[in-house]
Write a protein that holds these residues in place. Structure first.
Motif, PDB file in Angstrom:
ATOM      1  N   MET A 210       0.841  -1.185   0.000  1.00 47.75           N
ATOM      2  CA  MET A 210       0.000   0.000   0.000  1.00 47.75           C
ATOM      3  C   MET A 210       0.886   1.249   0.000  1.00 47.75           C
ATOM      4  N   THR A 211       0.448   2.272  -0.656  1.00 48.20           N
ATOM      5  CA  THR A 211       1.293   3.437  -0.888  1.00 48.20           C
ATOM      6  C   THR A 211       1.780   4.088   0.392  1.00 48.20           C
ATOM      7  N   ALA A 212       0.834   4.359   1.333  1.00 45.89           N
ATOM      8  CA  ALA A 212       1.239   5.064   2.553  1.00 45.89           C
ATOM      9  C   ALA A 212       2.227   4.266   3.366  1.00 45.89           C
ATOM     10  N   ALA A 213       2.022   2.942   3.408  1.00 47.28           N
ATOM     11  CA  ALA A 213       2.934   2.111   4.191  1.00 47.28           C
ATOM     12  C   ALA A 213       4.333   2.156   3.613  1.00 47.28           C
ATOM     13  N   LYS A 214       4.451   2.148   2.292  1.00 48.23           N
ATOM     14  CA  LYS A 214       5.770   2.205   1.675  1.00 48.23           C
ATOM     15  C   LYS A 214       6.430   3.549   1.946  1.00 48.23           C
ATOM     16  N   THR A 215       5.626   4.600   2.084  1.00 46.45           N
ATOM     17  CA  THR A 215       6.189   5.906   2.426  1.00 46.45           C
ATOM     18  C   THR A 215       6.783   5.882   3.819  1.00 46.45           C
ATOM     19  N   VAL A 216       6.098   5.221   4.759  1.00 46.78           N
ATOM     20  CA  VAL A 216       6.604   5.126   6.122  1.00 46.78           C
ATOM     21  C   VAL A 216       7.881   4.313   6.160  1.00 46.78           C
ATOM     22  N   ALA A 217       7.929   3.224   5.389  1.00 44.95           N
ATOM     23  CA  ALA A 217       9.072   2.306   5.427  1.00 44.95           C
ATOM     24  C   ALA A 217      10.218   2.834   4.574  1.00 44.95           C
ATOM     25  N   THR A 218      10.829   3.935   4.995  1.00 46.16           N
ATOM     26  CA  THR A 218      11.946   4.524   4.282  1.00 46.16           C
ATOM     27  C   THR A 218      13.248   3.892   4.755  1.00 46.16           C
ATOM     28  N   SER A 219      14.366   4.360   4.188  1.00 51.50           N
ATOM     29  CA  SER A 219      15.661   3.808   4.580  1.00 51.50           C
ATOM     30  C   SER A 219      16.214   4.461   5.841  1.00 51.50           C
ATOM     31  N   ALA A 220      15.526   5.495   6.371  1.00 51.19           N
ATOM     32  CA  ALA A 220      16.010   6.177   7.567  1.00 51.19           C
ATOM     33  C   ALA A 220      15.915   5.248   8.771  1.00 51.19           C
ATOM     34  N   PRO A 221      16.815   5.404   9.747  1.00 51.02           N
ATOM     35  CA  PRO A 221      16.745   4.576  10.952  1.00 51.02           C
ATOM     36  C   PRO A 221      15.409   4.751  11.669  1.00 51.02           C
ATOM     37  N   ASN A 222      15.005   3.703  12.352  1.00 51.24           N
ATOM     38  CA  ASN A 222      13.754   3.763  13.109  1.00 51.24           C
ATOM     39  C   ASN A 222      13.851   4.789  14.231  1.00 51.24           C
ATOM     40  N   PRO A 223      12.922   5.743  14.308  1.00 55.29           N
ATOM     41  CA  PRO A 223      12.883   6.618  15.482  1.00 55.29           C
ATOM     42  C   PRO A 223      12.571   5.779  16.721  1.00 55.29           C
ATOM     43  N   ILE A 224      13.335   5.949  17.782  1.00 56.57           N
ATOM     44  CA  ILE A 224      13.079   5.252  19.039  1.00 56.57           C
ATOM     45  C   ILE A 224      12.333   6.214  19.952  1.00 56.57           C
ATOM     46  N   GLY A 225      11.135   5.809  20.365  1.00 54.56           N
ATOM     47  CA  GLY A 225      10.289   6.706  21.143  1.00 54.56           C
ATOM     48  C   GLY A 225      10.021   6.206  22.548  1.00 54.56           C
ATOM     49  N   VAL A 226       9.406   7.068  23.335  1.00 53.93           N
ATOM     50  CA  VAL A 226       8.991   6.718  24.690  1.00 53.93           C
ATOM     51  C   VAL A 226       7.624   7.338  24.944  1.00 53.93           C
ATOM     52  N   HIS A 227       6.774   6.595  25.629  1.00 56.17           N
ATOM     53  CA  HIS A 227       5.446   7.088  25.982  1.00 56.17           C
ATOM     54  C   HIS A 227       5.564   8.079  27.135  1.00 56.17           C
TER      55      HIS A 227
ATOM     56  N   ARG B  45     -13.111   5.602   7.963  1.00 61.78           N
ATOM     57  CA  ARG B  45     -12.896   5.967   6.552  1.00 61.78           C
ATOM     58  C   ARG B  45     -12.896   7.490   6.402  1.00 61.78           C
ATOM     59  N   ARG B  46     -13.860   8.138   7.044  1.00 61.33           N
ATOM     60  CA  ARG B  46     -13.907   9.605   6.975  1.00 61.33           C
ATOM     61  C   ARG B  46     -12.689  10.226   7.665  1.00 61.33           C
ATOM     62  N   LEU B  47     -12.305   9.659   8.793  1.00 64.44           N
ATOM     63  CA  LEU B  47     -11.143  10.185   9.515  1.00 64.44           C
ATOM     64  C   LEU B  47      -9.873  10.016   8.687  1.00 64.44           C
ATOM     65  N   ALA B  48      -9.730   8.864   8.033  1.00 64.09           N
ATOM     66  CA  ALA B  48      -8.552   8.615   7.206  1.00 64.09           C
ATOM     67  C   ALA B  48      -8.492   9.578   6.025  1.00 64.09           C
ATOM     68  N   GLN B  49      -9.627   9.877   5.461  1.00 65.53           N
ATOM     69  CA  GLN B  49      -9.663  10.813   4.329  1.00 65.53           C
ATOM     70  C   GLN B  49      -9.237  12.207   4.782  1.00 65.53           C
ATOM     71  N   GLU B  50      -9.686  12.618   5.967  1.00 60.24           N
ATOM     72  CA  GLU B  50      -9.235  13.907   6.506  1.00 60.24           C
ATOM     73  C   GLU B  50      -7.736  13.870   6.794  1.00 60.24           C
ATOM     74  N   ALA B  51      -7.271  12.771   7.375  1.00 60.77           N
ATOM     75  CA  ALA B  51      -5.853  12.635   7.702  1.00 60.77           C
ATOM     76  C   ALA B  51      -4.986  12.695   6.454  1.00 60.77           C
ATOM     77  N   ARG B  52      -5.433  12.085   5.364  1.00 61.25           N
ATOM     78  CA  ARG B  52      -4.644  12.100   4.132  1.00 61.25           C
ATOM     79  C   ARG B  52      -4.419  13.532   3.655  1.00 61.25           C
TER      80      ARG B  52
ATOM     81  N   ASP C 216      -5.528   3.893   2.090  1.00 55.99           N
ATOM     82  CA  ASP C 216      -4.159   3.395   2.183  1.00 55.99           C
ATOM     83  C   ASP C 216      -3.293   4.115   3.212  1.00 55.99           C
ATOM     84  N   ASN C 217      -3.847   5.065   3.958  1.00 63.82           N
ATOM     85  CA  ASN C 217      -3.100   5.650   5.075  1.00 63.82           C
ATOM     86  C   ASN C 217      -3.561   5.086   6.420  1.00 63.82           C
ATOM     87  N   ILE C 218      -4.281   3.958   6.373  1.00 61.69           N
ATOM     88  CA  ILE C 218      -4.599   3.185   7.578  1.00 61.69           C
ATOM     89  C   ILE C 218      -3.523   2.122   7.739  1.00 61.69           C
TER      90      ILE C 218
END
Length: 299
Positions: A1-18, A142-149, A184-186
């Motif tokens: 899916m297009t959005a997922a491939k955009t996320v999966a770039t060659s940059a290192p994974n950001p390490i986060g904390v809650h 679906r509506r939320l994803a469309q707004e998010a896109r 595709d941004n879900i």
């Protein structure tokens, strides 16, 4: 899916904390403390829960996060009186408004990832999800994803255990729901704590999600110090390497040492699994970085 491939770039994974490792709310003072502690501990990303967003000063928080050189992600679950998986139109309407407001907050903070149990209340249900309730989830998201896109953002479906939702309990559930939403941004959000309860292992769900995996929570089976429980993190990180995952990996842990009113009860945080959030977080940062290095996720 297009959005997922955009996320999966060659940059290192950001390490986060809650942020709940540091503070129990999002008041200005608490946000400042969480940002400073996150930066000092060497993380790349701070995840804010929006359960307390009424007290969040979005513009001030955005500046502090940016000045600290951090990325930001936001997460939330819903409430039973504002639940998009309900069959009651009024309850669904309140839940949908909460989601759209939270998306706006995430965007206002400079975040591109809005994730969590976006599909239901966070708590134990007394019956299976109804067909009407599931249809409401699909149409609302679906509506939320469309707004998010339109904002250049993705939505994450966090896979949670049976005691916190009756909508999505496995990666396959999440994939099926994402297919029905059809945007595709879900993306799929896996959490090792929940996987330990619901999945057969920590490998197959990662491979099944593949390039649709967009966010990861790392947590022990008891949500305490990483490595102090029984989870097979080596296998999990190897699976991430197998699919070429390059999205965020965020440490999530809860203890009654940090109380978030309401949310602590929802998540059944009844005892201290740790008392020193700084020591816990620094240990987690090193643990994740080491597993990324030896597994080849960043290779």
């Amino acid at each position: 899916m297009t959005a997922a491939k955009t996320v999966a770039t060659s940059a290192p994974n950001p390490i986060g904390v809650h942020a709940l490792v540091w503070v129990g709310d999002t008041s200005p003072a608490s946000v400042s403390h969480a940002v400073e502690r996150t930066r000092a501990a060497g993380f790349d990303l701070l995840e804010l829960s929006l359960h307390d967003s009424v007290n969040l000063d979005v513009s001030a928080a955005r500046k502090e996060i940016a000045d600290a050189g951090l990325k930001v992600a936001c997460s939330r679950g819903l409430a039973f009186d504002a639940d998009v998986s309900s069959a009651d139109p009024a309850v669904v309407e309140r839940g949908e408004k909460l989601l759209h407001d939270s998306l706006a907050v995430t965007h206002g903070l400079g975040g591109t990832h809005f994730t969590g149990a976006l599909y239901s209340a966070l708590g134990k249900y007394g019956a299976p999800l109804s067909s009407a309730g599931r249809a409401n989830v699909v149409s609302v998201l679906r509506r939320l994803a469309q707004e998010a896109r339109g904002l250049g953002m993705t939505l994450g479906l966090e896979v949670c255990n049976r005691y916190e939702t009756n909508v999505v309990n496995t990666a396959r559930d999440a994939l099926a729901l994402a297919d029905d939403i059809g945007e595709d941004n879900i993306l799929i959000h896996l959490d090792t704590y929940h996987m330990n309860i619901e999945e057969d292992d920590l490998v197959r769900p990662v491979r099944e999600a593949g390039d649709r995996l967009g966010y990861v929570h790392i947590g022990e089976n008891h949500r305490g110090y990483l490595g102090s429980g029984h989870l097979d993190f080596t296998a999990f990180f190897h699976a991430l390497a197998d699919i070429g995952y390059r999205g965020p990996i965020t440490f999530e842990s809860f203890s009654s040492a940090v109380v978030a009113p309401g949310l602590s009860g929802d998540l059944a945080i009844w005892r201290n699994l740790w008392s020193d959030g700084e020591d816990l977080a620094r240990h987690a940062r090193g643990f994740i970085a080491q597993h990324l290095a030896v597994s080849g996720v960043r290779g």
